[in-house]
Design an enzyme around this catalytic site. Structure first.
Site, short mmCIF file in Angstrom:
data_model
loop_
_atom_site.label_atom_id
_atom_site.label_comp_id
_atom_site.label_asym_id
_atom_site.label_seq_id
_atom_site.Cartn_x
_atom_site.Cartn_y
_atom_site.Cartn_z
N LYS A 22 0.69 -1.31 -0.27
CA LYS A 22 -0.08 -0.18 -0.03
C LYS A 22 0.94 1.21 -0.06
CE LYS A 22 -1.75 1.53 4.01
NZ LYS A 22 -1.32 2.83 4.29
N ASN A 23 1.77 1.48 0.98
CA ASN A 23 2.55 2.56 1.09
C ASN A 23 3.67 2.80 0.04
OD1 ASN A 23 1.20 3.05 3.24
ND2 ASN A 23 2.61 2.44 4.72
N ARG A 94 -4.14 11.11 4.17
CA ARG A 94 -3.01 11.96 4.13
C ARG A 94 -2.17 11.86 3.01
NH1 ARG A 94 -2.57 13.91 8.54
NH2 ARG A 94 -0.75 14.62 8.37
N CYS A 118 -5.11 13.58 12.64
CA CYS A 118 -5.22 12.09 12.38
C CYS A 118 -5.02 11.36 13.81
CB CYS A 118 -3.82 11.44 11.62
SG CYS A 118 -3.57 9.70 11.55
N ARG A 123 0.69 14.83 13.05
CA ARG A 123 1.45 14.60 11.55
C ARG A 123 1.41 15.52 10.75
NH1 ARG A 123 -1.04 8.75 9.51
NH2 ARG A 123 1.02 9.12 8.38
N PRO A 124 2.24 16.83 11.20
CA PRO A 124 2.26 17.92 10.17
C PRO A 124 3.07 17.62 8.86
CG PRO A 124 4.09 18.07 11.88
CD PRO A 124 3.11 16.79 12.37
N ASP A 126 5.17 19.96 7.68
CA ASP A 126 6.06 20.92 7.33
C ASP A 126 7.36 20.74 6.67
OD1 ASP A 126 7.89 20.98 10.47
OD2 ASP A 126 6.39 19.54 9.61
N LEU A 127 7.79 19.78 6.85
CA LEU A 127 8.99 19.09 6.12
C LEU A 127 8.86 19.09 4.48
CD1 LEU A 127 10.21 16.54 8.59
CD2 LEU A 127 10.87 18.93 8.41
N ASP A 309 4.63 0.44 12.17
CA ASP A 309 3.11 0.01 11.41
C ASP A 309 3.29 -1.50 12.04
OD1 ASP A 309 3.33 1.89 8.44
OD2 ASP A 309 2.82 2.47 10.38
N ILE A 331 7.80 7.14 17.03
CA ILE A 331 7.34 7.70 15.61
C ILE A 331 6.27 8.57 15.63
CG2 ILE A 331 7.12 7.58 13.17
CD1 ILE A 331 9.77 6.47 13.91
N ARG A 401 -8.66 -0.36 4.51
CA ARG A 401 -7.50 0.38 3.72
C ARG A 401 -6.46 -0.04 3.60
NH1 ARG A 401 -7.50 6.56 6.86
NH2 ARG A 401 -5.86 6.43 4.80
C1 EPZ Z 1 4.30 6.78 6.30
O1 EPZ Z 1 3.83 8.00 6.75
C2 EPZ Z 1 3.26 5.72 6.50
N1 EPZ Z 1 2.27 5.92 5.39
C3 EPZ Z 1 2.74 5.29 7.64
O2 EPZ Z 1 2.15 3.95 7.56
C4 EPZ Z 1 4.05 5.19 8.70
O3 EPZ Z 1 3.63 4.97 9.81
C5 EPZ Z 1 5.24 6.08 8.60
O4 EPZ Z 1 5.56 6.46 7.10
C6 EPZ Z 1 6.27 6.10 9.30
O5 EPZ Z 1 6.67 4.79 8.98
C7 EPZ Z 1 2.43 6.10 4.09
O6 EPZ Z 1 3.51 5.75 3.51
C8 EPZ Z 1 1.35 6.41 3.19
P1 EPZ Z 1 6.61 10.15 8.13
P2 EPZ Z 1 4.16 9.36 6.58
O7 EPZ Z 1 6.40 11.41 7.65
O8 EPZ Z 1 4.88 9.63 5.46
C9 EPZ Z 1 6.73 13.62 11.71
C10 EPZ Z 1 0.25 3.02 7.84
O9 EPZ Z 1 -0.07 2.18 8.94
N2 EPZ Z 1 6.59 14.71 10.55
O10 EPZ Z 1 7.69 9.13 8.10
O11 EPZ Z 1 3.06 10.47 7.21
C11 EPZ Z 1 5.51 12.93 11.64
O12 EPZ Z 1 4.46 13.60 12.68
C12 EPZ Z 1 0.72 4.27 7.95
O13 EPZ Z 1 0.15 2.26 6.72
C13 EPZ Z 1 6.79 15.97 10.75
O14 EPZ Z 1 7.14 16.50 11.80
O15 EPZ Z 1 5.30 9.44 8.00
C14 EPZ Z 1 5.87 11.51 12.46
O16 EPZ Z 1 6.11 11.82 14.03
C15 EPZ Z 1 0.30 5.06 9.05
N3 EPZ Z 1 6.66 16.78 9.62
C16 EPZ Z 1 7.28 11.26 11.81
O17 EPZ Z 1 7.65 12.67 11.51
C17 EPZ Z 1 6.59 16.35 8.37
O18 EPZ Z 1 6.36 17.14 7.38
C18 EPZ Z 1 7.43 10.38 10.87
O19 EPZ Z 1 6.45 10.58 9.98
C19 EPZ Z 1 6.19 15.05 8.19
C20 EPZ Z 1 6.57 14.10 9.26
#
Ligand code: EPZ
Length: 423
Positions: A22-23, A94, A118, A123-124, A126-127, A309, A331, A401
């Site tokens: 999926k991801n 998202r 969420c 889950r901002p 900003d990055l 996950d 995380i 999902r």
């Molecule tokens: C991906 O989400 C996956 N989703 C998530 O899977 C997974 O849990 C996550 O990566 C971590 O492995 C998809 O690929 C669609 P991140 P993502 O950006 O990209 C913070 C599932 O169950 N952050 O790596 O949203 C954030 O808040 C889902 O399939 C910022 O602060 O995760 C988190 O604490 C759930 N600013 C950390 O970084 C940003 O701009 C990691 O988030 C982006 C992220």
């Protein structure tokens, strides 16, 4: 709303085919926006999130056809006539934010709704925005939307270091950099197999990329990308989930298409808990013979660390382990909502902030429980496989999902599981 009934039924035996990820698919599909030529994705998963991404891309003017019972996605973006990703679709998923980078790179402008809140954390994004700004994008956040422009119609190469590892922000920047003018270097980039799969697909489309999976990715921008066909990588989270079936219920299951390098840190924890994992010609064979598993401590980390996950599913296993396990969720700040539901089944769990202490019990008891998010939902089904009596998991729309045909896959191994259709 549908729910799922599970009756504990002793050791399970069989084989489970693991679908495409999926991801990975959710970041591969927006790559179609980077070219006017067709992109074909094979080994695609059949999930409601994929349907949502399809709806989003179609709303932008892309053509998306699901062929061969949904296993093949034929995508084409030769006529994008709308550059606005609407809140009504984005709020459902998202990952919709992943159209921002490609649209900006393609046509120099885009308006994308911010994803909103969420269940598992703030889950901002900003990055995502900072990386695109480093490539020269002008971003204006207004009325819940990101209004984005690339001065001169084209992004430019840049060196960007992520202050923390983000899968989504790395993917958005990687997609955008393929058509930027000059070279982009992404430092402290995510190393997940889904990122590696995306880089491979983009290279098939003519992109110039090096270093994916290493933490530093270098992209030499090109003027245009061409069409390609790409097989979606195996879903390591679905794989890990099904590896836990024999671990929790006893027995032996072969996960077809599984590969150890996709689940290294997770498999190490299973081994430490006394569960045997062996590679076969067709995948991974997992078995647990006698007695209870041993308690182990787990800390979630970005890949190649233990995946967040799989944290909920691992907690379900440790509920009946011999001894006390400590799980640290590093995380997401709110990812223990499955704990109170597992406690309804007789588990002993003490949650304090990002740490959960699980004291193993002899046996769980079936109960009505409620799914709160995707991975929490499947952890309750796993717990039900080992519990005495019946477990009814409600709100399984969360499950759909990210897991296709759960009942079929588990019944094939002897599980007593059925879906109760809601009205
Ligand atoms: C991906 O989400 C996956 N989703 C998530 O899977 C997974 O849990 C996550 O990566 C971590 O492995 C998809 O690929 C669609 P991140 P993502 O950006 O990209 C913070 C599932 O169950 N952050 O790596 O949203 C954030 O808040 C889902 O399939 C910022 O602060 O995760 C988190 O604490 C759930 N600013 C950390 O970084 C940003 O701009 C990691 O988030 C982006 C992220």
């Amino acid at each position: 709303m549908d729910s799922i009934l599970v009756k504990g039924n002793g050791p399970l035996k069989g084989e489970i085919p693991i679908a495409g990820a999926k991801n990975a698919c959710l970041t591969l599909m927006p790559a179609t926006l980077l070219s006017e030529e067709p992109l074909t994705l094979t080994n695609a998963p059949r999930l409601s999130d994929i349907a949502t991404m399809t709806q989003l891309l179609q709303s932008l003017g892309a053509e998306v056809a699901a062929l061969q019972d949904g296993l093949v996605l034929a995508l084409s973006s030769h006529a994008i006539d709308n550059h606005r990703a609407d809140y009504d679709i984005v709020r459902k998923m998202r990952a919709s934010i992943l159209v921002l980078g490609p649209m900006l790179a393609r046509d120099g402008h885009a308006v994308v709704s911010l994803p909103g809140g969420c269940a598992i954390g703030a889950r901002p994004v900003d990055l995502h925005l900072k990386a695109l700004e480093a490539m020269g994008a002008d971003l204006d956040l207004r009325d819940g939307y990101v209004h984005a422009k690339a001065p001169g119609g084209r992004l430019k190469g840049a060196v960007f270091e992520f202050p923390l590892v983000s899968v989504g922000a790395t993917e958005n920047a990687l997609l955008a950099a393929t058509l930027a003018k000059g070279t982009t270097v992404l430092k402290n980039a995510a190393r997940e197999p889904e990122i590696v799969d995306l880089a491979r697909c983009l290279r098939r489309m003519g992109a110039q990329i090096e270093g994916e999976g290493s933490g530093t990715i270098t992209i030499q921008g090109v003027d245009r990308l061409h069409g390609a066909t790409h097989p979606v990588v195996t879903d390591r989270i679905e794989l890990g989930t099904y590896m836990l079936v024999p671990a929790i219920a006893g027995g032996e299951v072969e996960c077809l298409g599984g590969r150890l390098e996709l689940v290294g840190a997770f498999a190490e924890k299973l081994d430490a808990a006394g569960v045997s994992v062996t590679e076969t010609a067709r995948g991974l064979k997992v078995s647990r013979k006698n007695g209870r598993v041993r308690a182990v401590d787990v800390t979630t980390e970005p890949f190649p660390g233990f995946p967040t996950d799989l944290q909920a599913q691992m907690m379900a296993l440790l509920c009946t382990a011999e001894g006390t396990s400590v799980l640290e969720e590093k995380i997401f700040e709110n990812r223990f909502m499955h704990a109170p539901e597992l406690m309804r089944m007789g588990a002993r769990i003490d949650v304090r902030g990002g740490t959960a202490t699980v004291t193993g019990v002899e046996k769980l008891r079936g109960a009505p429980v409620m799914a709160t998010d995707l991975r929490a939902s499947v952890s309750l089904i796993l717990a039900g496989l080992a519990a005495e009596g019946e477990t009814v998991v409600s709100r399984v729309y969360h499950l759909d999902r990210g897991y296709e045909r759960v009942e079929e896959k588990l019944s094939a191994c002897g599980a007593r599981i059925e879906r109760i259709r809601g009205n």
